[in-house]
Design a protein around this motif. Structure first.
Motif, mmCIF file in Angstrom:
data_model
loop_
_atom_site.group_PDB
_atom_site.id
_atom_site.type_symbol
_atom_site.label_atom_id
_atom_site.label_comp_id
_atom_site.label_asym_id
_atom_site.label_seq_id
_atom_site.Cartn_x
_atom_site.Cartn_y
_atom_site.Cartn_z
ATOM 1 N N THR A 268 0.830 -1.199 0.000
ATOM 2 C CA THR A 268 0.000 0.000 0.000
ATOM 3 C C THR A 268 0.870 1.257 0.000
ATOM 4 O OG1 THR A 268 -1.684 -1.202 1.241
ATOM 5 C CG2 THR A 268 -1.872 1.189 1.201
ATOM 6 N N ALA A 269 1.895 1.278 0.847
ATOM 7 C CA ALA A 269 2.761 2.456 0.972
ATOM 8 C C ALA A 269 3.534 2.734 -0.312
ATOM 9 C CB ALA A 269 3.739 2.271 2.125
ATOM 10 N N SER A 270 3.939 1.682 -1.013
ATOM 11 C CA SER A 270 4.730 1.884 -2.228
ATOM 12 C C SER A 270 3.850 2.110 -3.456
ATOM 13 C CB SER A 270 5.637 0.673 -2.475
ATOM 14 O OG SER A 270 4.862 -0.466 -2.791
ATOM 15 N N GLY A 271 2.582 1.788 -3.345
ATOM 16 C CA GLY A 271 1.681 1.926 -4.488
ATOM 17 C C GLY A 271 1.960 0.887 -5.561
ATOM 18 N N ALA A 272 2.488 -0.258 -5.156
ATOM 19 C CA ALA A 272 2.853 -1.311 -6.098
ATOM 20 C C ALA A 272 1.621 -1.844 -6.812
ATOM 21 C CB ALA A 272 3.560 -2.440 -5.365
ATOM 22 N N ALA A 273 1.769 -2.028 -8.123
ATOM 23 C CA ALA A 273 0.652 -2.495 -8.925
ATOM 24 C C ALA A 273 0.870 -3.898 -9.471
ATOM 25 C CB ALA A 273 0.416 -1.536 -10.084
ATOM 26 N N GLY A 274 2.095 -4.343 -9.524
ATOM 27 C CA GLY A 274 2.362 -5.663 -10.085
ATOM 28 C C GLY A 274 3.754 -6.135 -9.737
ATOM 29 N N ALA A 275 4.149 -7.235 -10.352
ATOM 30 C CA ALA A 275 5.441 -7.865 -10.058
ATOM 31 C C ALA A 275 6.622 -6.945 -10.367
ATOM 32 C CB ALA A 275 5.571 -9.165 -10.837
ATOM 33 N N GLN A 276 6.443 -6.016 -11.297
ATOM 34 C CA GLN A 276 7.539 -5.108 -11.641
ATOM 35 C C GLN A 276 7.884 -4.160 -10.488
ATOM 36 O OE1 GLN A 276 4.518 -5.036 -13.021
ATOM 37 N NE2 GLN A 276 3.724 -2.942 -13.026
ATOM 38 N N ASP A 277 6.996 -4.011 -9.517
ATOM 39 C CA ASP A 277 7.225 -3.127 -8.365
ATOM 40 C C ASP A 277 7.755 -3.871 -7.144
ATOM 41 O OD1 ASP A 277 6.276 -0.908 -9.792
ATOM 42 O OD2 ASP A 277 4.201 -1.382 -9.266
ATOM 43 N N MET A 278 8.177 -5.113 -7.321
ATOM 44 C CA MET A 278 8.635 -5.917 -6.193
ATOM 45 C C MET A 278 9.830 -5.269 -5.487
ATOM 46 S SD MET A 278 9.299 -9.939 -6.079
ATOM 47 C CE MET A 278 9.929 -10.716 -4.632
ATOM 48 N N GLY A 279 10.727 -4.668 -6.235
ATOM 49 C CA GLY A 279 11.903 -4.020 -5.650
ATOM 50 C C GLY A 279 11.532 -2.903 -4.699
ATOM 51 N N LYS A 280 10.513 -2.126 -5.072
ATOM 52 C CA LYS A 280 10.051 -1.027 -4.207
ATOM 53 C C LYS A 280 9.537 -1.568 -2.874
ATOM 54 C CE LYS A 280 8.304 1.842 -7.993
ATOM 55 N NZ LYS A 280 7.079 2.392 -8.575
ATOM 56 N N VAL A 281 8.748 -2.632 -2.947
ATOM 57 C CA VAL A 281 8.153 -3.227 -1.750
ATOM 58 C C VAL A 281 9.242 -3.822 -0.861
ATOM 59 C CG1 VAL A 281 6.544 -4.966 -0.890
ATOM 60 C CG2 VAL A 281 5.991 -3.689 -2.957
ATOM 61 N N MET A 282 10.178 -4.545 -1.453
ATOM 62 C CA MET A 282 11.256 -5.167 -0.674
ATOM 63 C C MET A 282 12.158 -4.103 -0.044
ATOM 64 S SD MET A 282 10.683 -8.355 -0.575
ATOM 65 C CE MET A 282 12.195 -8.940 0.158
ATOM 66 N N ALA A 283 12.338 -2.967 -0.720
ATOM 67 C CA ALA A 283 13.153 -1.883 -0.156
ATOM 68 C C ALA A 283 12.525 -1.332 1.120
ATOM 69 C CB ALA A 283 13.322 -0.771 -1.188
ATOM 70 N N VAL B 188 9.678 -13.863 2.987
ATOM 71 C CA VAL B 188 9.013 -12.574 2.795
ATOM 72 C C VAL B 188 8.924 -12.254 1.305
ATOM 73 C CG1 VAL B 188 9.198 -10.094 3.201
ATOM 74 C CG2 VAL B 188 9.694 -11.687 5.057
ATOM 75 N N SER B 189 10.005 -12.509 0.596
ATOM 76 C CA SER B 189 10.035 -12.264 -0.847
ATOM 77 C C SER B 189 8.966 -13.102 -1.560
ATOM 78 C CB SER B 189 11.422 -12.603 -1.399
ATOM 79 O OG SER B 189 11.461 -12.473 -2.784
ATOM 80 N N ALA B 190 8.819 -14.353 -1.147
ATOM 81 C CA ALA B 190 7.791 -15.214 -1.747
ATOM 82 C C ALA B 190 6.395 -14.676 -1.455
ATOM 83 C CB ALA B 190 7.936 -16.636 -1.219
ATOM 84 N N LEU B 191 6.173 -14.188 -0.230
ATOM 85 C CA LEU B 191 4.873 -13.611 0.118
ATOM 86 C C LEU B 191 4.579 -12.363 -0.715
ATOM 87 C CD1 LEU B 191 4.823 -13.913 4.014
ATOM 88 C CD2 LEU B 191 3.323 -15.077 2.414
ATOM 89 N N VAL B 192 5.587 -11.534 -0.910
ATOM 90 C CA VAL B 192 5.420 -10.319 -1.723
ATOM 91 C C VAL B 192 5.070 -10.704 -3.154
ATOM 92 C CG1 VAL B 192 6.630 -8.327 -2.693
ATOM 93 C CG2 VAL B 192 6.900 -8.883 -0.274
ATOM 94 N N LYS B 193 5.762 -11.704 -3.678
ATOM 95 C CA LYS B 193 5.523 -12.157 -5.063
ATOM 96 C C LYS B 193 4.082 -12.626 -5.223
ATOM 97 C CE LYS B 193 9.237 -13.886 -6.979
ATOM 98 N NZ LYS B 193 10.317 -14.816 -7.315
ATOM 99 N N VAL B 194 3.599 -13.410 -4.253
ATOM 100 C CA VAL B 194 2.224 -13.912 -4.298
ATOM 101 C C VAL B 194 1.231 -12.740 -4.199
ATOM 102 C CG1 VAL B 194 0.509 -15.238 -3.015
ATOM 103 C CG2 VAL B 194 2.766 -16.204 -3.421
ATOM 104 N N ALA B 195 1.492 -11.824 -3.280
ATOM 105 C CA ALA B 195 0.589 -10.701 -3.092
ATOM 106 C C ALA B 195 0.538 -9.814 -4.330
ATOM 107 C CB ALA B 195 1.018 -9.881 -1.874
ATOM 108 N N LEU B 196 1.673 -9.592 -4.964
ATOM 109 C CA LEU B 196 1.696 -8.733 -6.153
ATOM 110 C C LEU B 196 1.077 -9.424 -7.368
ATOM 111 C CD1 LEU B 196 5.180 -6.997 -5.861
ATOM 112 C CD2 LEU B 196 2.935 -5.990 -5.479
ATOM 113 N N SER B 197 1.136 -10.743 -7.418
ATOM 114 C CA SER B 197 0.533 -11.452 -8.557
ATOM 115 C C SER B 197 -0.996 -11.402 -8.494
ATOM 116 C CB SER B 197 1.015 -12.902 -8.604
ATOM 117 O OG SER B 197 0.510 -13.614 -7.500
ATOM 118 N N LYS B 198 -1.549 -11.165 -7.292
ATOM 119 C CA LYS B 198 -3.003 -11.064 -7.145
ATOM 120 C C LYS B 198 -3.511 -9.696 -7.626
ATOM 121 C CE LYS B 198 -3.340 -14.197 -3.223
ATOM 122 N NZ LYS B 198 -3.586 -14.303 -1.787
ATOM 123 N N ASN B 199 -2.610 -8.687 -7.608
ATOM 124 C CA ASN B 199 -3.027 -7.332 -8.031
ATOM 125 C C ASN B 199 -3.220 -7.232 -9.512
ATOM 126 O OD1 ASN B 199 -2.939 -6.573 -5.409
ATOM 127 N ND2 ASN B 199 -1.021 -5.438 -5.571
#
Length: 149
Positions: free
Chosen positions: A108-123, A138-149
């Protein structure tokens, strides 16, 4: 008392109590800290020291699996003893639900819309969760969460 001072005090206590395994492990930690400080010409803070210990824990886990696969239980037991001692310096781990909440907040804070924004979220997540959660998970959870968006 900072983490570095705590490690030094624990080393002195291990010397007095003649705890050879604990003393050896703590000496490995101090050697890794000093090596990093000399290489980078900086004084390490608690966050950097935790990163070093986390790396050492990961190495021990890898070694344990390799030794057990090779049938060397004696060496695996030594690594397990070191792993227990290293783990005492890590902060309490987060539960699965707490990690998922942090991941959702970071997305939410990074405004990530998809897998291409994974770096922003991990930062955002790495400084918050370092030492408190397995960053691979954590990285796997982020990947799953971003794939749902």
């Amino acid at each position: 008392m900072g983490l570095k001072e705590q490690i030094t005090e624990d080393m002195k206590a291990a010397m007095r109590a003649k705890e050879t395994v604990k003393l050896g492990t703590i000496r490995l930690i101090t050697a890794a800290i000093k090596q990093k400080e000399v290489d980078e010409r900086i004084e390490l803070g608690d966050a950097h020291i935790l990163a070093i210990i986390e790396k050492m824990i990961k190495q021990r886990k890898d070694s344990i699996s390799q030794f057990e696969a090779g049938g060397r239980q004696d060496l695996a037991d030594i690594e397990k003893a070191e792993l227990v001692i290293l783990s005492t310096y890590m902060p309490a781990g987060l539960s699965e639900t707490e990690i998922q909440a942090e991941v959702a907040a970071a997305i939410t804070a990074s405004g990530a819309a998809g897998a291409q924004d994974m770096g922003k979220v991990m930062a955002i997540l790495k400084p918050k969760l370092a030492g408190r959660a397995d960053m691979t998970a954590v990285s796997a959870l982020v990947k799953v969460a971003l794939s749902k968006n």
